[in-house]
Design an enzyme around this catalytic site. Structure first.
Site, PDB file in Angstrom:
ATOM      1  N   GLN A 218    -119.427   3.426  22.363  1.00 16.11           N
ATOM      2  CA  GLN A 218    -119.396   4.400  21.266  1.00 16.11           C
ATOM      3  C   GLN A 218    -120.832   4.869  21.055  1.00 16.11           C
ATOM      4  O   GLN A 218    -121.655   4.118  20.522  1.00 16.11           O
ATOM      5  CB  GLN A 218    -118.806   3.745  20.023  1.00 16.11           C
ATOM      6  CG  GLN A 218    -117.384   3.201  20.242  1.00 16.11           C
ATOM      7  CD  GLN A 218    -116.354   4.298  20.392  1.00 16.11           C
ATOM      8  OE1 GLN A 218    -116.165   5.118  19.502  1.00 16.11           O
ATOM      9  NE2 GLN A 218    -115.688   4.339  21.550  1.00 16.11           N
TER      10      GLN A 218
ATOM     11  N   GLY B 218    -112.316   6.945  10.720  1.00 15.71           N
ATOM     12  CA  GLY B 218    -112.431   6.657  12.150  1.00 15.71           C
ATOM     13  C   GLY B 218    -113.562   7.432  12.825  1.00 15.71           C
ATOM     14  O   GLY B 218    -114.192   8.307  12.219  1.00 15.71           O
ATOM     15  N   HIS B 219    -113.764   7.153  14.097  1.00 21.26           N
ATOM     16  CA  HIS B 219    -114.875   7.782  14.829  1.00 21.26           C
ATOM     17  C   HIS B 219    -114.668   9.281  14.986  1.00 21.26           C
ATOM     18  O   HIS B 219    -113.557   9.749  15.139  1.00 21.26           O
ATOM     19  CB  HIS B 219    -115.141   7.103  16.171  1.00 21.26           C
ATOM     20  CG  HIS B 219    -113.994   7.013  17.125  1.00 21.26           C
ATOM     21  ND1 HIS B 219    -114.089   6.363  18.317  1.00 21.26           N
ATOM     22  CD2 HIS B 219    -112.724   7.491  17.061  1.00 21.26           C
ATOM     23  CE1 HIS B 219    -112.941   6.446  18.945  1.00 21.26           C
ATOM     24  NE2 HIS B 219    -112.099   7.114  18.218  1.00 21.26           N
ATOM     25  N   ASN B 220    -115.777  10.017  14.905  1.00 26.77           N
ATOM     26  CA  ASN B 220    -115.811  11.474  15.103  1.00 26.77           C
ATOM     27  C   ASN B 220    -115.208  12.260  13.940  1.00 26.77           C
ATOM     28  O   ASN B 220    -115.151  13.492  14.000  1.00 26.77           O
ATOM     29  CB  ASN B 220    -115.095  11.916  16.383  1.00 26.77           C
ATOM     30  CG  ASN B 220    -115.494  11.117  17.606  1.00 26.77           C
ATOM     31  OD1 ASN B 220    -116.533  10.479  17.615  1.00 26.77           O
ATOM     32  ND2 ASN B 220    -114.676  11.131  18.621  1.00 26.77           N
TER      33      ASN B 220
END
Lengths: 339, 339, 339
Positions: free
Chosen positions: A209, A250-252
């Site tokens: 990540q 969450g990511h992004n």
């Protein structure tokens, strides 16, 4: 009224001072030098106290209150009890917020670095920074003026935090750039790896990540909430967002300005959320969606599709809120027929 | 049976001792001096072991068990395997709880203050208080006799904690008064600011949160759960409440006595909950509601209206549970027709 | 591209090296000694960069990408832009995971024990173990080679952790045996008491929780997730499981191999879950159920009954997913009729 073990009060403030700092208009205030000692809800207030009346539901409490003074909308001036000083404004709750903040100012760094904090020699700390016992600050961190790092918080290598922030007890931050005036509550987790892996029967292969968490100014992140860093792009939280406790981001994910995210909401990876969006408690938002400016999502909704600007949705799967209410009514009729 | 790396066992205890401490009646117990070495579920028990049979679902396990002794309701005495010592009682699980606690007593403070704890000189610690490495205790705190503050827990200035409590690792508590015999699990967050602000397009103005968290006696707060302090009034948790992991309790919420709040439940601000209310997993309760004594809320329900005493509700939005079941049935009939 | 404050890059790697480590076939690669400098998503990639094309949704990005090289399924070779080096494979995302891991290898212990860590003298630490400032390791712990215990993490007495693991900042672990190559994220809580008590109007009697948490190899436990130890039996997490943030796993739960548990899922006590089960976000699973191998549970579902192997369910209460979709459609038709 606030417990002196936990709160220390400033003041008193005069009618003239209160009007100036809250940008309100004094009414029924023959003596502008009269002072008030404290703030309190209507029910508990007496003659020295400044209160507010905002929600019509509490009209009775207003009419019968013994508060010495009250922030109120102009249309309620006539309903005030005899002798109550009024400060009229379109937004009594906001005026109260400002007045209460004058009596009970927010904490800022006292410039004391605990002997029991562990700070890498390469970290740069601004003026007035406070670091409490047990806090750990990594290599090359930058901490802005007046920021507080509370006990047992952990700031990972390279993290940048602006001025006037507070990082609560036992919070941890890594791989992140954080603006000014942010409040990160106890136990919040910011910047750890997103949930990214290539699934397969031979095992799920973790994907590095490689992004960051980038947080604007004047943002709050609630207790034990989690914000994962981006997988390649960044996870972005815009200026002025308010994130409650136990929220998952969450990511992004990108949040615009001024969003309000209530407790236990979950936002899946890569979803983009506009400005001033409100997500009510326990709502869940699927990944890779676009949520327009000013959209509202009812509590416990499950959002599986994009939402246009200004739309309000409810239900799981979420539909326009009027449709959701009709579904609820239809369902309750259905069982009445079946009896 | 319990792993000796983690648990140390007392005992053995004789039939007479067990009967006395659990207030049960020995049956099929010719020798009251016979001793038992340990407790265990029916499936894994052998001749030295004391077990319990409470849930009819496990009747087969009871009938075939090799446990040396068993707590059991009187009506099942005849079904017991030959030679099994029985302790009859109306509540075998409660008797088991008492017996298991005799074999494996709950931890109490060992009186050791770690050299690596950081305790303000103004804090008052009772007899036998244990403070583990990395714990931080602020100014003017009061910690009752025998209480344990585990590693890296943070107790803010002025906090009062009663006797016989345990605050788990990495938990943080501020602005709170906590009674006796409370268990605060690792990572719980108690007393931080509630989610209060005046919303507006020019930014959301934070409102100072001037109340406290007040927790009674014999309360458990689960791991990573969050309880915000009141905005002006207090947030109140009554005696004997059991709060599971990852639960959110908003500002000004009041819980009566003996409530059971299962994991991931969220209770919004200013809701008042009566005595012995059960909120099942992932249920959400809107703010400013009244929930009556003995009410039950099914898992994942979304409660938007007051609930009367003794009522059971389910669904989102929540309705009386019989209605909810009918809705579920009606919905499944509906699709059968459409095929 | 990754921010050098947070990430340090290895490489470059040649076509031949990349093909070997990812087990892919180079195509359009006249010069196997050509090197690539970094990895990146298609949109941001330029000539020195290695990317991947996995999801058809991004076909346009692939066709127009300026990436120097790309992992791709063989059927898309013809769609590649002129001059792009291709690495063909059935699973481009997995190949990318491996390549990205070569450029950005996972952290392993640097062998440094911080002077500010507190480690019981009876604890056994393997080679290369890294213990950061403020971490606390209890009596008789065993920590395997190369494992990292991050700042302010707390490892309780007797805990065993395998080799190559990382325990994140402010996490806490007690009563647990953990395998190799596990990632425990910041703030995770593992091994605390389960939610077990005998309820009753005279108070809820706590039942000693005498089991452990047993975690296999290559398991991830997300930030602020909670895994309670067993009541008598153990709570068990199989090899290769991926558990996201804010997940609750109750006492005695068993997860098989390779399960994926998305954020905010709750699994109640004693439920047994097979291999390669997927539980989507915010799903709730009642206690004492059996969930078969390969089952899938949709987001926000409420599972109240056993699920057979390979079944997919949705809704609350959960039903087979096709039925759930039909219910949703039927409900939306119902309100159209009522207009």
């Amino acid at each position: 009224m606030a417990d002196a073990r936990f709160f220390s009060r400033k003041g008193p403030f005069s009618v003239a001072e209160i009007a100036a700092l809250t940008e309100t208009t004094p009414v029924n205030a023959p003596d502008e030098t009269r002072v008030f000692q404290d703030v309190s809800p209507l029910q508990n207030a007496d003659g020295d106290i400044l209160s507010f009346f905002d929600n019509r539901k509490y009209l009775d409490a207003f009419v019968n209150s013994e508060a010495g003074a009250c922030f109120v909308r102009p249309e309620f001036v006539e309903r005030a009890p005899q002798g109550m000083v009024l400060f009229t404004t379109k937004d009594p709750y906001r005026a109260y917020a400002k007045a209460a903040t004058a009596f009970y100012p927010f904490e800022t760094g006292n410039g004391i670095i605990s002997d029991n904090a562990v700070i890498d020699s390469s970290a740069k700390l601004g003026k007035g920074v406070q670091v409490d016992a047990g806090a750990v600050i990594g290599a090359n961190c930058e901490i802005g003026d007046g920021t507080i790092i509370a006990s047992n918080a952990v700031i990972g290598d390279g993290v940048v935090i602006g001025a006037g922030c507070k990082v609560g007890a036992n919070a941890s931050i890594s791989h992140s750039l954080i603006g000014n005036l942010c409040l990160i509550y106890p136990g919040a987790r910011i910047g750890q790896d997103g949930f990214g892996f290539a699934m397969g029967p031979q095992g799920h292969a973790k994907v590095p990540q490689l992004g960051r968490v980038v947080i604007g100014n004047d943002v709050e992140v609630g207790s034990n909430s989690t914000i994962d860093r981006g997988a390649g792009p960044d996870t972005v939280i815009g200026n002025g967002c308010r994130i409650d406790n136990l929220v998952q981001i969450g990511h992004n994910v990108e949040l615009g300005m001024g969003c309000v995210v209530v407790s236990q909401v979950g936002i899946s990876g890569s979803t983009r959320i506009g400005n001033f969006v409100v997500l009510a408690g326990q709502a869940g938002i699927t990944g890779h969606l676009e949520i327009g400016d000013g959209a509202k999502v009812a509590a416990q909704s499950g959002v599986m599709k994009n939402i246009g600007p200004g739309e309000t949705v409810g239900g799981s799967p979420a539909v326009p809120v009027m449709e959701y209410h009709k579904q609820t009514v239809a369902l309750s009729r259905l069982i009445r027929k079946k009896k």
